[in-house]
Write an enzyme that holds these catalytic residues in place. Structure first.
Site, PDB file in Angstrom:
ATOM      1  N   ASP A   1       3.303  -4.360   7.981  1.00 26.09           N
ATOM      2  CA  ASP A   1       2.041  -3.625   7.885  1.00 26.09           C
ATOM      3  C   ASP A   1       0.917  -4.635   8.103  1.00 26.09           C
ATOM      4  O   ASP A   1       0.604  -5.448   7.232  1.00 26.09           O
ATOM      5  CB  ASP A   1       1.958  -2.977   6.494  1.00 26.09           C
ATOM      6  CG  ASP A   1       0.626  -2.268   6.271  1.00 26.09           C
ATOM      7  OD1 ASP A   1      -0.273  -2.394   7.125  1.00 26.09           O
ATOM      8  OD2 ASP A   1       0.490  -1.605   5.228  1.00 26.09           O
TER       9      ASP A   1
ATOM     10  N   HIS B   1       0.872  -1.188   0.000  1.00 27.43           N
ATOM     11  CA  HIS B   1       0.000   0.000   0.000  1.00 27.43           C
ATOM     12  C   HIS B   1       0.908   1.236   0.000  1.00 27.43           C
ATOM     13  O   HIS B   1       2.023   1.194   0.525  1.00 27.43           O
ATOM     14  CB  HIS B   1      -0.828  -0.061   1.286  1.00 27.43           C
ATOM     15  CG  HIS B   1      -1.901   0.967   1.418  1.00 27.43           C
ATOM     16  ND1 HIS B   1      -1.644   2.270   1.776  1.00 27.43           N
ATOM     17  CD2 HIS B   1      -3.248   0.878   1.276  1.00 27.43           C
ATOM     18  CE1 HIS B   1      -2.799   2.943   1.845  1.00 27.43           C
ATOM     19  NE2 HIS B   1      -3.788   2.117   1.546  1.00 27.43           N
TER      20      HIS B   1
HETATM   21  N1  PLP Z   1      -1.765  -0.597   4.614  1.00 29.79           N
HETATM   22  C1  PLP Z   1      -2.722  -1.342   4.080  1.00 29.79           C
HETATM   23  C2  PLP Z   1      -2.383  -2.737   3.614  1.00 29.79           C
HETATM   24  C3  PLP Z   1      -4.007  -0.846   3.942  1.00 29.79           C
HETATM   25  O1  PLP Z   1      -4.973  -1.599   3.391  1.00 29.79           O
HETATM   26  C4  PLP Z   1      -4.288   0.469   4.395  1.00 29.79           C
HETATM   27  C5  PLP Z   1      -5.630   1.064   4.213  1.00 29.79           C
HETATM   28  O2  PLP Z   1      -6.311   0.799   3.253  1.00 29.79           O
HETATM   29  C6  PLP Z   1      -3.256   1.208   4.973  1.00 29.79           C
HETATM   30  C7  PLP Z   1      -2.006   0.647   5.064  1.00 29.79           C
HETATM   31  C8  PLP Z   1      -3.489   2.597   5.492  1.00 29.79           C
HETATM   32  O3  PLP Z   1      -4.300   2.582   6.607  1.00 29.79           O
HETATM   33  P1  PLP Z   1      -4.828   3.973   7.224  1.00 29.79           P
HETATM   34  O4  PLP Z   1      -5.378   4.757   6.062  1.00 29.79           O
HETATM   35  O5  PLP Z   1      -5.896   3.564   8.173  1.00 29.79           O
HETATM   36  O6  PLP Z   1      -3.679   4.645   7.868  1.00 29.79           O
END
Ligand code: PLP
Length: 414
Positions: free
Chosen positions: A208, A131
């Protein structure tokens, strides 16, 4: 489904659905079918009531008031840290820093841990399936220090090539950051093996866990990583909550990220000393009510049992995948052997946005877009996909109606 999951009695969705009031509503005159839980999860009454009760009865600031309400608020907020420490399998509650979400947590590590350690020629290792929240903070750290990113490749079916990942663990790598579960492909990475390989090479690892915490039993000790981050709103909690779990020695060595109230021991104009972790990283008034809600979310998920949630969702994934594979021209992105209940797909001759818009008119909520994973979209050579992400509160009947809606929409868009 593996033998262990097979032996677990799945949850009865009809028993849990009343816990989620939003699932009873209609959208465009049709019963809502919510298939966007990877984007944000729906909230059970236990969370709604805990937040409501806190605001009605105990609202006060934490850590500074000696009055009754202040003590109640502090104990509710710090109580959530105890619950989350147990949920994540931490050794100690002080290893958990409360953040506004995964994005905040990763930025904290990038600024306070990585940046002071990076020099020109150093690298940070990520994977092709990350992400943007697990790419851009490292790019910012690299830009400021002269370091660069290295990317571990994946297969066409969406699995990390573990041997290649291990080959890339060379002395220039100062941190490896990888996802536990891909938000686009659903791939469950072998995080224990990856973290072990990093340790063997003396490389700190960050995982993550945004898409893992809502769906799998967690045990950061057993995984053996250095940092593990989660976001509350995907795991039945409210938005604006998240956790950075880190080994104590890292939190002790890292400088503060934000400065302000509550993160200090003593302030004077000649210099300031800081509170011990985790408070050193929690400057200012935190999202108190949010963490009360996240504590309640963790209680709720634990009462269902994470292993049962995992088994229930896995059975739904298999059912949905088999049904979608019957739809002519439908291509699924992500066919890993170990998968969470996320199905990204495209249908020949249709745009994913048109598909998602038309499905919405049938009451079906799916996401369409790049899913904050441009490099992964580039890997597959597509600008976007549609994505159905399932949770234990979804039913087989909903999946049948989803597939019927796809057939209908496909006919209309063809
Ligand atoms: N990492 C992954 C794999 C995600 O799916 C997401 C959100 O969609 C995030 C990080 C970011 O999360 P947040 O927007 O709650 O900080």
């Amino acid at each position: 489904m593996n033998a262990k999951m097979n032996s677990i009695q799945p949850l009865d969705p009809q028993a849990v659905r009343p816990d989620f009031p939003v699932l009873a509503r209609q959208v465009h005159g049709k019963p809502l079918i919510y298939l966007d839980s990877a984007n944000t999860g729906q909230k059970p009454l236990a969370v709604i009531h805990a937040m409501d009760r806190f605001l009605r009865e105990s609202n006060a600031n934490v850590a500074r008031a000696v009055h009754q309400l202040g003590e109640e608020a502090t104990s509710a907020y710090e109580g959530a840290r105890d619950k989350l420490a147990e949920f994540m399998g931490a050794n100690h509650r002080d290893e958990l820093v409360f953040t506004s979400g995964t994005t905040h947590a990763i930025n904290l590590v990038a600024y306070s841990f990585a940046m002071p350690r990076l020099e020109p020629g150093d690298t940070i290792l990520v994977t092709q399936m990350e992400h943007h929240a697990n790419i851009v903070p490292w790019q910012l750290a690299c830009e400021r220090t002269g370091a660069t990113l290295k990317v571990a490749p994946i297969t066409e079916s969406g699995e990390l090539i573990v041997d290649k990942f291990i080959d890339l663990l060379t002395p220039d790598v100062k941190l490896a950051a990888f996802t536990h579960v891909s938000n686009v492909l659903g791939t469950i990475n072998p995080v224990r093996a990856l973290a072990r390989a990093c340790r063997k090479h003396g490389i700190p690892s960050l995982i993550d866990g945004s898409q893992a915490a809502p769906h799998l039993p967690l045990d950061v000790k057993a995984i053996g990583c250095d940092f593990y981050v989660i976001t509350g709103h995907k795991m039945a909690g409210p938005t604006g909550t998240g956790v950075l779990w880190a080994r104590k020695e890292h939190l002790q060595s890292m400088p503060p990220f934000f400065g302000g109230g509550d993160m200090i021991r003593k302030v004077s104009f000649s210099g300031t000393t800081y509170a011990d972790p985790p408070h050193k990283f929690e400057a200012g008034t935190p999202n108190i009510c949010g963490f009360v809600g996240l504590g309640a979310a963790v209680d709720y998920l634990s009462s269902l049992g994470m292993a049962r949630i995992e088994a229930t969702e896995h059975a739904l994934l298999e059912y949905a995948t088999a049904a979608l594979q019957q739809v002519p021209g439908l291509r699924i992105f992500g066919q890993a052997a170990h998968k969470a209940a996320v199905i990204s797909f495209l249908i020949d001759g249709t745009q994913s946005h048109d598909l998602a818009t038309m499905l919405d008119l049938q009451g079906v909520a799916v996401r369409s877009g790049h899913h904050c994973a441009h490099p992964l979209m580039d890997f597959y050579g597509v600008p976007a996909t549609a994505r159905a992400s399932l949770a234990f509160y979804n039913t087989r009947e909903e999946i049948d109606r989803f597939v019927e809606a796809i057939e209908k929409v496909r006919g209309m868009l063809a």
